[in-house]
Design a protein around this motif. Structure first.
Motif, mmCIF file in Angstrom:
data_model
loop_
_atom_site.group_PDB
_atom_site.id
_atom_site.type_symbol
_atom_site.label_atom_id
_atom_site.label_comp_id
_atom_site.label_asym_id
_atom_site.label_seq_id
_atom_site.Cartn_x
_atom_site.Cartn_y
_atom_site.Cartn_z
ATOM 1 N N ALA A 127 0.820 -1.219 0.000
ATOM 2 C CA ALA A 127 0.000 0.000 0.000
ATOM 3 C C ALA A 127 0.849 1.262 0.000
ATOM 4 O O ALA A 127 0.552 2.214 -0.742
ATOM 5 C CB ALA A 127 -0.942 -0.007 1.203
ATOM 6 N N ILE B 105 -8.493 0.740 5.634
ATOM 7 C CA ILE B 105 -7.819 -0.559 5.671
ATOM 8 C C ILE B 105 -7.884 -1.153 7.076
ATOM 9 O O ILE B 105 -8.174 -2.346 7.253
ATOM 10 C CB ILE B 105 -6.353 -0.421 5.217
ATOM 11 N N ARG C 84 -10.723 -8.630 2.956
ATOM 12 C CA ARG C 84 -10.487 -7.815 1.768
ATOM 13 C C ARG C 84 -11.818 -7.425 1.153
ATOM 14 O O ARG C 84 -12.656 -8.278 0.854
ATOM 15 C CB ARG C 84 -9.642 -8.608 0.767
ATOM 16 N N GLU D 46 -2.787 -3.855 5.273
ATOM 17 C CA GLU D 46 -3.412 -4.568 4.154
ATOM 18 C C GLU D 46 -2.834 -5.967 3.983
ATOM 19 O O GLU D 46 -3.383 -6.785 3.221
ATOM 20 C CB GLU D 46 -3.276 -3.763 2.861
ATOM 21 N N TRP E 193 -5.087 -8.869 4.202
ATOM 22 C CA TRP E 193 -5.889 -9.239 3.038
ATOM 23 C C TRP E 193 -5.119 -10.163 2.088
ATOM 24 O O TRP E 193 -5.720 -10.774 1.213
ATOM 25 C CB TRP E 193 -6.297 -7.987 2.269
#
Length: 383
Positions: A28, A58, A64, A285, A288
């Protein structure tokens, strides 16, 4: 940028981040940097505001989301000011219809269960997605440097905790960015002047540089890895730090033992590839990206590098196993399995500035220690 334009920018960034998490693309922070690198018109306040929106979304979503809009709608669900920016203006997002926001949560359900089974309760799990502090390690030659607003870190004389947003680029050559937990677990190597140390999964070399400082740049450090790109970043960092005892060695997968046959280290340090659950504060993130299949592959790799390290150390030498994970499958269970398969090896007690005893090693967690999460164990080879 108008507030609505900032919201649209956050949606576009989240779209890219969701896609990258699915496809194994860039992290990210890299995507954010690229996005604004192509949009020079965005001022510093705009960039900061958009970044805060992106990371707030996030952190709010354990699973996700389908896309960036669904992610930001979840954030807007309890924020009337943000909701008002979905106004359909020229550079803003379309008005909110009857669409459903992404469901909120700490982490993917299967990971919540694994963390709980590893002794990480709900409060500890929540702390995994808090904002991380900015820690640095001073180069020994610059131990007296004054860093405005910096706080010392107990038990780590060269560690400093800086204020958020501090410009570390201006400090290049005098400090290394390194979490205090990472600095602490490196102490488990008990590296001293004159030793030969193998940094088996060296990556870009953060721990090799810390080891060189502990050894007063006296001895030999062999920093090895199978990733050419990451390992190539170590040489210029070592040059800046004047860490002349570090040599790099690129390994060929499947032929690691032959490549390390001449080393015979006193200590082999293995900062093993892992899920990174202990570093989610910096890369939220990453929750995810992880899947059960990827976790299984990581566990296989960890067992493999432990075996390589065991074969490399000299008789009576030490093996230090580190993962920035809080899952027992990657930490405590790996060490238990190693000891069961290697008669004569023994786990040694550790006295570190942070952490609590956990099985045959020590575990650090963000909530308890204020650092990234780690598991570390020190194993002694038979003579």
């Amino acid at each position: 940028m108008t507030p609505a334009a900032r919201t649209q920018a956050a949606i576009e960034l989240l779209d890219a981040i969701v896609t990258a998490a699915h496809d194994g693309g860039a992290a990210a922070d890299t995507l954010v940097s690229r996005y604004f690198g192509q949009r020079r018109y965005a001022g510093s306040k705009d960039r900061r505001a958009v970044r805060e929106l992106v990371y707030a979304a996030i952190r709010r979503l354990g699973e996700r989301p389908a896309n960036g809009r669904a992610a930001l709608l979840a954030l807007a669900a309890t924020d009337p000011v943000l909701t008002a920016t979905f106004d359909g203006s020229t550079h803003g997002p379309a008005p909110i219809g009857d669409e459903a926001p992404a469901p909120e949560g700490l982490h993917p359900r299967w990971l919540e269960e694994l963390l709980a089974a590893s002794g990480i309760d709900a409060d500890e799990q929540r702390a995994l997605i808090d904002r991380a502090p900015l820690d640095v390690r001073l180069h020994p030659d610059h131990a007296d440097i004054e860093l405005p607003g910096a706080e010392p870190v107990a038990g780590l004389p060269l560690a400093r905790r800086l204020a958020a947003g501090s410009d570390v680029v201006a400090l290049a050559g005098r400090v290394e960015v390194q979490d205090a937990g990472s600095q602490a677990v490196t102490l488990a190597a008990d590296a001293r002047a004159g030793m030969t140390v193998l940094d088996l999964c060296a990556g870009a070399g953060g721990k090799s540089l810390a080891l060189a400082a502990l050894m007063a740049n006296d001895g030999r450090i062999v920093a090895s890895d199978i990733d050419r790109a990451r390992l190539s970043r170590l040489a210029p960092r070592a040059a800046k730090a004047e860490a002349t005892i570090i040599e790099t060695r690129l390994l060929d997968p499947g032929h690691e033992a032959e490549a390390l046959a001449d080393v015979a280290p006193d200590v082999a340090l293995i900062d093993a590839p892992c899920s990174g659950t202990g570093t989610w504060r910096r890369n939220p993130e990453a929750r995810w990206r992880l899947t059960p299949a990827r976790l299984d592959r990581l566990i296989e790799t960890q067992a493999h590098v432990l075996s390589i390290g065991a074969g490399a150390v000299k008789p009576g030498g030490a093996l230090v196993y580190i993962v920035c994970s809080l899952l027992d499958a990657e930490g405590a269970a790996q060490v238990d399995a190693f000891l069961a398969a290697h008669p004569g090896w023994q786990a040694e007690p550790l006295a570190l500035p942070f952490g609590r005893p956990h099985h045959a090693g020590v575990r650090l967690t963000p909530k308890h220690d204020g650092t990234d999460g780690f598991f570390v164990a020190r194993l002694r080879a038979p003579c």
